[in-house]
Motif scaffolding. Structure first.
Motif, PDB file in Angstrom:
ATOM      1  N   LYS A 191       8.407   1.168  -1.402  1.00 40.88           N
ATOM      2  CA  LYS A 191       7.127   0.662  -1.926  1.00 40.88           C
ATOM      3  C   LYS A 191       5.975   0.821  -0.940  1.00 40.88           C
ATOM      4  O   LYS A 191       4.847   0.449  -1.244  1.00 40.88           O
ATOM      5  CB  LYS A 191       7.278  -0.819  -2.296  1.00 40.88           C
ATOM      6  CG  LYS A 191       8.237  -1.043  -3.455  1.00 40.88           C
ATOM      7  CD  LYS A 191       8.341  -2.503  -3.813  1.00 40.88           C
ATOM      8  CE  LYS A 191       9.280  -2.667  -4.999  1.00 40.88           C
ATOM      9  NZ  LYS A 191       9.610  -4.047  -5.250  1.00 40.88           N
ATOM     10  N   LEU A 192       6.262   1.341   0.255  1.00 42.75           N
ATOM     11  CA  LEU A 192       5.192   1.537   1.248  1.00 42.75           C
ATOM     12  C   LEU A 192       4.188   2.557   0.721  1.00 42.75           C
ATOM     13  O   LEU A 192       4.563   3.524   0.063  1.00 42.75           O
ATOM     14  CB  LEU A 192       5.779   2.041   2.580  1.00 42.75           C
ATOM     15  CG  LEU A 192       6.627   1.058   3.385  1.00 42.75           C
ATOM     16  CD1 LEU A 192       7.259   1.767   4.570  1.00 42.75           C
ATOM     17  CD2 LEU A 192       5.795  -0.120   3.863  1.00 42.75           C
ATOM     18  N   LYS A 193       2.923   2.336   1.029  1.00 39.68           N
ATOM     19  CA  LYS A 193       1.883   3.285   0.613  1.00 39.68           C
ATOM     20  C   LYS A 193       1.351   3.991   1.853  1.00 39.68           C
ATOM     21  O   LYS A 193       1.119   3.355   2.884  1.00 39.68           O
ATOM     22  CB  LYS A 193       0.756   2.537  -0.105  1.00 39.68           C
ATOM     23  CG  LYS A 193       1.233   1.879  -1.390  1.00 39.68           C
ATOM     24  CD  LYS A 193       0.088   1.457  -2.245  1.00 39.68           C
ATOM     25  CE  LYS A 193       0.432   0.901  -3.581  1.00 39.68           C
ATOM     26  NZ  LYS A 193       1.803   0.637  -3.916  1.00 39.68           N
ATOM     27  N   SER A 194       1.162   5.292   1.751  1.00 41.72           N
ATOM     28  CA  SER A 194       0.780   6.064   2.937  1.00 41.72           C
ATOM     29  C   SER A 194      -0.604   5.692   3.476  1.00 41.72           C
ATOM     30  O   SER A 194      -0.896   5.934   4.628  1.00 41.72           O
ATOM     31  CB  SER A 194       0.885   7.564   2.682  1.00 41.72           C
ATOM     32  OG  SER A 194       0.533   7.874   1.377  1.00 41.72           O
ATOM     33  N   THR A 251       0.619   8.157   8.626  1.00 38.17           N
ATOM     34  CA  THR A 251       1.025   8.697   7.326  1.00 38.17           C
ATOM     35  C   THR A 251       2.405   9.339   7.412  1.00 38.17           C
ATOM     36  O   THR A 251       3.256   9.105   6.546  1.00 38.17           O
ATOM     37  CB  THR A 251      -0.008   9.732   6.820  1.00 38.17           C
ATOM     38  OG1 THR A 251      -1.304   9.122   6.892  1.00 38.17           O
ATOM     39  CG2 THR A 251       0.280  10.162   5.399  1.00 38.17           C
ATOM     40  N   HIS A 252       2.637  10.124   8.457  1.00 39.87           N
ATOM     41  CA  HIS A 252       3.938  10.776   8.629  1.00 39.87           C
ATOM     42  C   HIS A 252       5.049   9.731   8.788  1.00 39.87           C
ATOM     43  O   HIS A 252       6.132   9.868   8.212  1.00 39.87           O
ATOM     44  CB  HIS A 252       3.920  11.730   9.831  1.00 39.87           C
ATOM     45  CG  HIS A 252       5.206  12.472  10.006  1.00 39.87           C
ATOM     46  ND1 HIS A 252       5.566  13.513   9.178  1.00 39.87           N
ATOM     47  CD2 HIS A 252       6.235  12.294  10.877  1.00 39.87           C
ATOM     48  CE1 HIS A 252       6.761  13.953   9.539  1.00 39.87           C
ATOM     49  NE2 HIS A 252       7.189  13.233  10.573  1.00 39.87           N
ATOM     50  N   LEU A 253       4.759   8.686   9.553  1.00 35.51           N
ATOM     51  CA  LEU A 253       5.742   7.617   9.772  1.00 35.51           C
ATOM     52  C   LEU A 253       6.110   6.957   8.446  1.00 35.51           C
ATOM     53  O   LEU A 253       7.291   6.784   8.133  1.00 35.51           O
ATOM     54  CB  LEU A 253       5.190   6.576  10.760  1.00 35.51           C
ATOM     55  CG  LEU A 253       6.063   5.351  11.038  1.00 35.51           C
ATOM     56  CD1 LEU A 253       7.421   5.737  11.598  1.00 35.51           C
ATOM     57  CD2 LEU A 253       5.358   4.395  11.992  1.00 35.51           C
ATOM     58  N   LYS A 310       9.845   6.145   3.943  1.00 37.73           N
ATOM     59  CA  LYS A 310      10.083   6.161   2.497  1.00 37.73           C
ATOM     60  C   LYS A 310      11.244   7.084   2.136  1.00 37.73           C
ATOM     61  O   LYS A 310      12.012   6.792   1.232  1.00 37.73           O
ATOM     62  CB  LYS A 310       8.816   6.591   1.745  1.00 37.73           C
ATOM     63  CG  LYS A 310       7.796   5.467   1.632  1.00 37.73           C
ATOM     64  CD  LYS A 310       6.492   5.940   1.085  1.00 37.73           C
ATOM     65  CE  LYS A 310       6.538   6.130  -0.403  1.00 37.73           C
ATOM     66  NZ  LYS A 310       5.189   6.355  -0.965  1.00 37.73           N
ATOM     67  N   SER A 311      11.367   8.192   2.889  1.00 39.77           N
ATOM     68  CA  SER A 311      12.468   9.108   2.574  1.00 39.77           C
ATOM     69  C   SER A 311      13.773   8.701   3.277  1.00 39.77           C
ATOM     70  O   SER A 311      14.761   9.412   3.229  1.00 39.77           O
ATOM     71  CB  SER A 311      12.082  10.556   2.913  1.00 39.77           C
ATOM     72  OG  SER A 311      11.838  10.680   4.297  1.00 39.77           O
ATOM     73  N   GLY A 312      13.748   7.530   3.939  1.00 39.56           N
ATOM     74  CA  GLY A 312      14.974   6.976   4.496  1.00 39.56           C
ATOM     75  C   GLY A 312      15.411   7.555   5.835  1.00 39.56           C
ATOM     76  O   GLY A 312      16.590   7.482   6.182  1.00 39.56           O
TER      77      GLY A 312
END
Length: 191
Positions: A64-67, A8-10, A15-17
């Protein structure tokens, strides 16, 4: 323990670049994905290209990745999808190869066995007459069998520059030799 080893952290970091998250992703999965891709393709260069494309696509679509995704499953699925896409493109190559072989057969069947040798000599000469940079990149692609990405990394130039040189080489050779050049290049380099 690395923060990024938490799925999840990855994903949130990607997502935040965060470039460090991307580096972690590549460092941890590149080799495994190449092994998997090679198992599908039986071609080291193609496997490398597929994995490269997967990482580029992952970075571009990171928003667009989902945690709740398993990043590992996601990457393996992308490699498989990319392999299927490449396979479909490859299938279109076979009729081209067939066409080149037919062209060469026609040359040989004209009862002029020296014609092929003459054309091969002509193509080799014209390759040597290409502008130096253009010739070098063309030969890295055709003779050494490097991918455009590998050439770009090796020469420290952009992918666009590599493609431009290869396109220029083909267009010069077609002007100098004519339509039979493709068949002769296929005979010389097999690609």
């Amino acid at each position: 323990m690395n923060l990024y080893s938490d799925n999840t952290h990855l994903i949130e970091s990607l997502k935040s670049g965060e470039s460090k998250a991307y580096t972690y992703l590549v460092d941890n999965y590149h080799h495994k994905l190449c092994v998997y891709a090679y198992g599908l393709t039986r071609d080291h260069d193609l496997a490398e290209d597929i994995v490269q494309n997967v990482f580029i696509r992952t970075w571009r679509k990171r928003g667009k990745l989902k945690s709740e995704f398993s990043i590992k499953s996601f990457l393996y699925k992308l490699v498989y999808n990319e392999f299927i896409d490449q396979y479909r493109k490859q299938k279109n190559v076979f009729p081209l190869e067939k066409k080149y072989i037919e062209e060469l057969t026609t040359i040989i069947e004209d009862n002029d066995s020296s014609a092929v040798e003459h054309l091969i000599g002509l193509v080799k000469k014209e390759i040597q007459n290409l502008p130096p940079k253009c010739r070098e990149i063309f030969l890295l692609s055709k003779e050494s069998g490097l991918t455009n990405i590998e050439i770009a990394e090796h020469k420290n130039i952009s992918l666009k520059t590599v493609e431009a040189h290869i396109t220029k080489a083909f267009s010069i050779l077609r002007i100098k030799i004519g339509p039979k050049v493709d068949g002769i290049l296929f005979l010389l380099f097999g690609n």
